[in-house]
Design a protein around this motif. Structure first.
Motif, PDB file in Angstrom:
ATOM      1  N   GLN A 100       0.752  -1.168   0.123  1.00  0.00           N
ATOM      2  CA  GLN A 100       0.080   0.043   0.011  1.00  0.00           C
ATOM      3  C   GLN A 100       0.860   1.333  -0.045  1.00  0.00           C
ATOM      4  O   GLN A 100       2.196   1.435   0.318  1.00  0.00           O
ATOM      5  N   SER A 139       2.722   3.665   2.836  1.00  0.00           N
ATOM      6  CA  SER A 139       3.137   2.277   3.385  1.00  0.00           C
ATOM      7  C   SER A 139       3.667   2.401   4.923  1.00  0.00           C
ATOM      8  O   SER A 139       4.672   3.235   4.789  1.00  0.00           O
ATOM      9  N   SER A 199      -1.914   2.924  -4.609  1.00  0.00           N
ATOM     10  CA  SER A 199      -2.112   4.184  -4.088  1.00  0.00           C
ATOM     11  C   SER A 199      -3.324   3.726  -3.047  1.00  0.00           C
ATOM     12  O   SER A 199      -4.293   2.924  -3.565  1.00  0.00           O
ATOM     13  N   LEU A 200      -3.265   4.361  -1.795  1.00  0.00           N
ATOM     14  CA  LEU A 200      -4.455   4.560  -1.060  1.00  0.00           C
ATOM     15  C   LEU A 200      -5.093   5.958  -1.809  1.00  0.00           C
ATOM     16  O   LEU A 200      -4.076   6.851  -1.101  1.00  0.00           O
ATOM     17  N   MET A 203      -7.780   1.448  -1.247  1.00  0.00           N
ATOM     18  CA  MET A 203      -6.961   1.233  -2.335  1.00  0.00           C
ATOM     19  C   MET A 203      -7.582   1.348  -3.422  1.00  0.00           C
ATOM     20  O   MET A 203      -8.733   1.027  -3.747  1.00  0.00           O
ATOM     21  N   LEU A 213      -4.461  -1.607  -8.546  1.00  0.00           N
ATOM     22  CA  LEU A 213      -3.960  -3.010  -8.017  1.00  0.00           C
ATOM     23  C   LEU A 213      -4.096  -3.969  -9.239  1.00  0.00           C
ATOM     24  O   LEU A 213      -2.957  -4.540  -9.615  1.00  0.00           O
ATOM     25  N   VAL A 268      -1.450  -6.500   2.693  1.00  0.00           N
ATOM     26  CA  VAL A 268      -2.392  -5.881   3.145  1.00  0.00           C
ATOM     27  C   VAL A 268      -2.688  -5.405   4.617  1.00  0.00           C
ATOM     28  O   VAL A 268      -2.393  -6.281   5.403  1.00  0.00           O
ATOM     29  N   SER A 298      -4.993  -3.498   7.363  1.00  0.00           N
ATOM     30  CA  SER A 298      -6.363  -2.764   7.385  1.00  0.00           C
ATOM     31  C   SER A 298      -6.674  -3.217   9.139  1.00  0.00           C
ATOM     32  O   SER A 298      -6.778  -4.259   9.232  1.00  0.00           O
ATOM     33  N   THR A 355      -4.879   0.661   8.684  1.00  0.00           N
ATOM     34  CA  THR A 355      -3.494   1.086   8.265  1.00  0.00           C
ATOM     35  C   THR A 355      -2.776   2.134   8.915  1.00  0.00           C
ATOM     36  O   THR A 355      -3.571   2.946   9.720  1.00  0.00           O
ATOM     37  N   PHE A 377     -10.585  -0.946   5.730  1.00  0.00           N
ATOM     38  CA  PHE A 377     -11.107  -1.464   4.500  1.00  0.00           C
ATOM     39  C   PHE A 377     -12.541  -2.179   4.765  1.00  0.00           C
ATOM     40  O   PHE A 377     -12.492  -3.117   5.658  1.00  0.00           O
TER      41      PHE A 377
END
Length: 343
Positions: free
Chosen positions: A71, A74, A93-94, A102, A107, A120, A122, A124, A131
């Motif tokens: 992510q 990150s 990108s978030l 996301m 992705l 992943v 979350s 985050t 998420f």
């Protein structure tokens, strides 16, 4: 008390590579209750913090040159674990304009024949995003379609607020075979200095991870393991009380940030961070952090380089300090930034 008792009883020697059986059983039971799963203690590896679990997972799943989706922004530990393992971090990108969710199209586009793993996280760090289930489902579908593993970093599982709900990719059908779950006692039980976490994976992956963990650290501190066992088996009211306190701090920080000109932010729904955008102040994150240290005597984390290029105009504010300390800090930040803006 549990650590003291372990010392008195002489539990001061090496333990099994994977961790003491009682702790592994307790972890399996806890995760089974959380996800209605059927995890055995053989699938559990006790590690020196979640960091140890991340490194063991990456060393076990990644070959040199493999690509790993991370992510962006990150947590830096994800990048370190991938690069040390010989992998190539590929940021996805978030999206700030969509509450740091996301970008699923990105992705899908960035998965190649070299992609091996998606990491992943979350809720985050640093954005505080949680998420929703439909996002997790979409990530899972991409992983299944491309035969990828997911490393699911769940250290903030209890830290969710308002209407947000924690979810895990491991809960989806079939994902128990392609998920490495990473967790820690550091956040939930405020045991950061004890350095104890764990991983849960398919048995063959856990065995592979255990070899790396043994080679790098032999075993986790025996006293810390008995302390973690007591934390899991003891009353959990302390966790609920901490969450209530953190939610009060979160609401306070969000309210105070909204008063500062030139600062915009996405209200966090999880973890214990806010990740404000400070681009309108015409300073990058590192310049602003240095300014606030000098003028306000308050230290924030710079979005860049700490959290990657997506954090260049962001800072991370942690609300783990006491409410009184946060009041002082926010007053100083507000004053210093108003002076900067000439308001």
């Amino acid at each position: 008390m549990a650590a003291e008792r372990a010392l008195e009883e002489g539990h001061t020697h090496y333990t099994e590579d994977k961790g003491i059986p009682a702790l592994r059983r307790a972890i399996a039971e806890k995760e089974n209750m959380k996800a209605r799963a059927d995890i055995s203690e053989e699938q559990v590896l006790v590690t020196p913090g979640a960091t140890g679990a991340l490194f063991a997972a990456c060393m076990s799943l990644i070959d040199c040159g493999d690509e790993v989706i991370i992510q962006a922004p990150s947590y830096p530990g994800h990048i370190r674990a991938v690069t040390v393992s010989g992998g190539k971090p590929v940021p996805v990108s978030l999206e700030e304009d969509y509450d740091f969710v996301m970008n699923l199209d990105e992705l899908d586009e960035k998965v190649t024949s070299k992609t091996k793993v998606i990491i992943v996280s979350s809720p985050t760090n640093p954005t505080g995003t949680v998420f929703e289930r439909d996002v997790l489902k979409a990530i899972v579908e991409i992983a299944v379609d491309n035969e990828l593993f997911i490393v699911s970093d769940e250290v903030y599982e209890h830290f969710v607020y308002d209407d947000a709900e924690f979810g895990s990719v491991r809960e989806f059908p079939g994902m128990e075979h392609r998920t490495v779950l990473v967790n820690s006692f550091s956040k939930t039980y405020a045991m950061t200095g004890w350095r104890i976490g764990y991983a849960i994976a398919p048995k063959e992956i856990t065995s592979r991870m255990a070899k790396f963990s043994c080679a790098s650290s032999m075993c986790v501190n025996s006293i810390a393991q008995y302390g973690a066992l007591a934390a899991l088996e003891g009353p959990q009211k302390c966790v609920d009380a901490m969450l209530t306190e953190y939610d009060e701090r979160r609401r306070f920080v969000v309210k105070e940030l909204s008063k500062i000109p030139g600062v915009r932010f996405v209200e966090p729904k999880g973890a214990f961070y806010v990740f404000p955008n400070v681009e309108e102040l015409e300073m990058n994150s590192l310049e602003l952090v240095k300014y606030l240290v000098r003028e306000a005597r308050v230290l924030l984390s710079p979005g860049y380089p700490f959290f990657g290029s997506k954090g260049r105009f962001h800072v991370r504010l942690s609300y783990t300090a006491s409410l009184n300390a946060l009041r002082i800090a926010m007053e100083r930040i507000n004053s210093a930034l108003r002076e900067l803006e000439g308001t």
